[in-house]
Write a protein that holds these residues in place. Structure first.
Motif, short mmCIF file in Angstrom:
data_model
loop_
_atom_site.label_atom_id
_atom_site.label_comp_id
_atom_site.label_asym_id
_atom_site.label_seq_id
_atom_site.Cartn_x
_atom_site.Cartn_y
_atom_site.Cartn_z
N HIS A 29 35.32 -33.73 50.72
CA HIS A 29 34.88 -34.84 51.55
C HIS A 29 33.49 -34.60 52.15
O HIS A 29 32.91 -35.51 52.73
N ARG A 30 32.94 -33.39 51.97
CA ARG A 30 31.60 -33.11 52.47
C ARG A 30 30.53 -33.33 51.38
O ARG A 30 29.36 -33.08 51.63
N LEU A 31 30.93 -33.81 50.23
CA LEU A 31 29.99 -34.10 49.15
C LEU A 31 29.92 -35.61 48.92
O LEU A 31 30.95 -36.28 48.87
N GLU A 32 28.71 -36.10 48.83
CA GLU A 32 28.48 -37.52 48.56
C GLU A 32 27.62 -37.63 47.31
O GLU A 32 26.58 -36.98 47.20
N SER A 44 27.51 -33.22 55.81
CA SER A 44 27.75 -33.43 54.38
C SER A 44 26.43 -33.35 53.64
O SER A 44 25.35 -33.34 54.24
N CYS A 96 25.81 -27.75 46.78
CA CYS A 96 27.13 -27.42 47.32
C CYS A 96 27.12 -26.03 47.98
O CYS A 96 27.72 -25.82 49.04
N ALA A 127 25.28 -26.43 51.33
CA ALA A 127 26.05 -27.19 52.31
C ALA A 127 27.24 -26.41 52.81
O ALA A 127 27.71 -26.64 53.94
N GLY A 181 24.36 -35.41 58.14
CA GLY A 181 24.26 -34.63 56.91
C GLY A 181 22.84 -34.67 56.38
O GLY A 181 21.90 -35.08 57.07
N ALA A 213 38.48 -34.62 58.67
CA ALA A 213 37.60 -35.21 57.67
C ALA A 213 37.40 -36.69 57.98
O ALA A 213 38.31 -37.36 58.44
#
Length: 670
Positions: A501-504, A470, A459, A462, A417, A638
């Motif tokens: 789940h792709r955002l941290e 991510s 977002c 991405a 990511g 995921a």
């Protein structure tokens, strides 16, 4: 007034008691005289002959001598019915001495009995005299002498009343004393109440005067009285008096105390800080609380900058000691800015402004220190204000951009990511670094709008990447303050169509130290949504380990300072190994920032680090400059949250990695 009233009451009481005592004595005299007259009328023989003027018979004289000292009578006189004196008891002694009969009859020197006695009424006269032949207190009573109901004559009886008067006076004195004591007690109670009321009123007035000139919380001077003290110091200096300086003081990180321990603990810190300032200054100096955690000191007798430096250093040292508040030990140092009257400014308003600028300089250079006024501070402040306005315009005009630095798995080849990094290319200033404008946004209240913009853009970008990749976004502590972060993140994900789940989200330890429970609740909600939570700069704070078990971290990021010293200090290698082992034992993944050499990457791989990030693997680049993405990627689920040491790719990609992510040395900067 109360004393005069008491004296009047006592005087009236004394008069009443004196009258009552006299009436009592008269009653006793009348009783004694009537008894004596009755006794004489019934026992003296030849009494009728005596009153008819025929002399005193021996039997009558003998009985009269017996009655001479009866019923406290020490003398008597006999008068006929016309009131003419016939006999005096003193003559009984003379007649007895001469051997002749007592004379009875009208006397040349005789005087008549009072008319009241002649009318058949008793008459009593109380006398107090100092004569050798008389008692000090006696009464003369005129009473009719009766026999068989007939008035034979009138008797004047002298009754000794010394004993009765003394007894009555003692009794009335006791009564008077008791009444006077009661009245005195009542007056004393009334006086005490008046005194208490007056004292309360005086205390209230003193309290009002005190509050008008002092800060209620800390007890030091307030802003109004401090400005008056400044005016007085300025006037004295103008009249040839000593010089003075103004020191502005601000407690560092005081907001964190209020947020983490509550306002009661914050108030206690303010009280202790005021006490320490009072102990640090000399006699003649003044300490004031201007508001919040802002204090000021008027230093008098200033001969030069050295005097101010000595006091400022003493204040910084005093405020740096730990505080006891809210049942905990609190660290809250102080910064000091100083301006000298006549050197930095001559007007009080200008002096306050320049001392405040000096304080800003002290806080901007690392806090817990002091600074004098510098002429360049005005320019810097104006520049800061201008930059704040330009940042606001940049956010509104969409002038900001994001750069993305790649994140790789432990093998250094698998792309997992990107981390979104905010960039601002100013039209005239050029590139403005985040270290400069992010604190500016936090201080000016722009961080909320800035954070919303970063989340939405990251977002949205991405969402166009392949499914496994991510995006990591840094959050400021200020974004948690309004309680809208969950809604902001949810809206950004929904608008972009990006899976949670792709955002941290990356947070720093300083956020965890303030509003811990509120922050924990927000992070738990975000974690429940499927969003990964990472702690940035792990290992740089003094209590990082205390948060690992409480907060829902999926990843910790080892600070670049550890990465850069891996090859130079064996102790750093032990620390990094311990961090990775601890995190893995808690099922938390580990990222290492600042990887710039193959040796650093090899050492991190040997320690079991899960994710690598640094110039060796790729510089931050704008979205358009990111490498071409593979056309087809293997389907995957995921990632399992907290899967330590496991790549999010099932198999390495089959297409070559672009140059931006190959493990090569970075191009020279500049």
């Amino acid at each position: 007034m109360w004393g005069a009233g008491l004296a009047l009451v006592i005087a009236l009481l004394a008069g009443v008691l004196r009258q009552a005592a006299q009436e009592q004595l008269e009653r006793d005299t009348r009783h004694s005289a009537l008894n004596w007259a009755h006794l004489a009328g019934s026992t003296v023989p030849d009494l009728e002959a005596l009153f008819e003027g025929r002399g005193v018979s021996p039997g009558a004289r003998q009985q009269l001598e017996r009655l001479r000292h009866a019923s406290q009578v020490f003398r008597f006189k006999l008068f006929d019915r016309r009131g003419i004196l016939l006999l005096v008891s003193d003559e009984l002694d003379r007649d007895a001495a001469s051997g002749g009969p007592a004379a009875a009859g009208p006397r040349p020197d005789a005087y008549s009995a009072p008319a009241a006695a002649l009318a058949g009424s008793s008459l009593i006269v109380l006398k107090r005299e100092q004569r050798p032949d008389r008692p000090a207190v006696y009464s003369e009573a005129y009473v009719p002498l009766l026999r068989d109901g007939r008035v034979l004559g009138i008797v004047e009886v002298y009754v000794d009343q010394v004993a009765q008067a003394a007894s009555i006076e003692r009794a009335f004195a006791r009564v008077a004393g008791a009444v006077a004591a009661l009245l005195s007690l009542l007056v004393a109670l009334a006086g005490w109440q008046l005194w208490c009321r007056g004292r309360q009123q005086r205390a209230a007035e003193a309290r009002m005067r005190y509050l008008a000139h002092h800060d209620v919380l800390s007890g030091v001077m307030n802003r109004t009285s401090f400005h008056e003290a400044l005016r007085q110091a300025s006037w004295r200096h103008g009249e040839g008096g000593p010089g003075f300086a103004l020191l502005c003081i601000d407690l560092d990180h005081f907001k964190d105390v209020n947020d983490s321990l509550g306002h009661a603990a914050g108030d206690e810190v303010l009280r202790q800080a005021a006490q320490r300032l009072g102990d640090a200054v000399r006699h003649g100096d003044h300490v004031a609380r201007l508001g919040g955690d802002e204090f000021a000191v008027l230093q008098t007798g200033v001969a030069g900058a050295a005097d101010v430096t000595t006091l400022a250093e003493r204040i910084v040292q005093a405020l740096a000691a730990p505080y006891e508040a809210g049942g905990a030990q609190v660290h809250c140092s102080g910064s000091v800015g100083a301006a000298i009257h006549g050197v930095d400014a001559t007007g009080l308003k200008d002096l306050l402004h320049k001392a405040d600028l000096a304080l800003y300089r002290a806080k901007s250079t690392g806090r817990s220190t002091f600074s004098f006024y510098d002429a360049t501070m005005d320019e810097q402040l104006q520049d800061r204000r201008m930059l704040t306005r330009e940042l606001r315009d940049a956010i509104a005009g969409n002038q900001l951009t994001l750069a993305y630095q790649p994140l790789h798995a432990a093998n250094g080849l698998t792309l997992t990511g990107y981390e979104a990094l905010l960039r601002w290319q100013h039209p005239s200033r050029g590139a403005v670094g985040p270290a400069e404008f992010i604190p500016l946004a936090e201080d000016s209240g722009l961080i909320d709008a800035l954070g919303r913009w970063v989340l939405r853009r990251a977002c949205a970008d991405a969402a166009g990447w392949p499914e496994p990749l991510s995006v990591a976004v840094n959050l400021s502590a200020a974004q948690f303050g309004r309680g809208e972060l969950v809604a902001v993140v949810s809206a950004a994900l929904a608008d972009a169509g990006l899976a949670p789940h792709r955002l941290e989200l990356e947070i720093t330890e300083s956020l965890l130290m303030s509003n811990t429970e509120q922050t924990l609740g927000t992070l738990q909600v975000l974690s429940a949504m499927g969003i990964a939570i990472a702690m940035d700069d792990f290992g740089t704070g003094y209590s990082s380990l205390a948060y690992l078990w409480r907060f829902p971290f999926d990843k910790v990021k080892i600070d670049r300072a550890f990465t850069q010293n891996l090859g130079s200090d064996p102790k750093v290698s032990l620390i990094v190994h311990s961090i990775i082992s601890l995190a893995h034992s808690l099922n938390i993944r580990v990222n290492a920032e600042g990887v710039e050499t193959p040796a650093q990457m090899a050492a991190l791989q040997a320690h079991g680090c899960d994710e690598l990030q640094g110039f060796l693997l790729g510089h931050p680049r704008p979205l358009a400059a990111l490498a071409p993405r593979p056309a087809v990627l293997p389907p995957r689920q995921a990632p399992r949250r907290g899967a330590a040491g496991h790549s999010i790719w099932d198999t390495p990609p089959t297409v070559p990695l672009p140059p931006a992510v190959r493990p090569t040395r970075p191009a020279p900067l500049g």
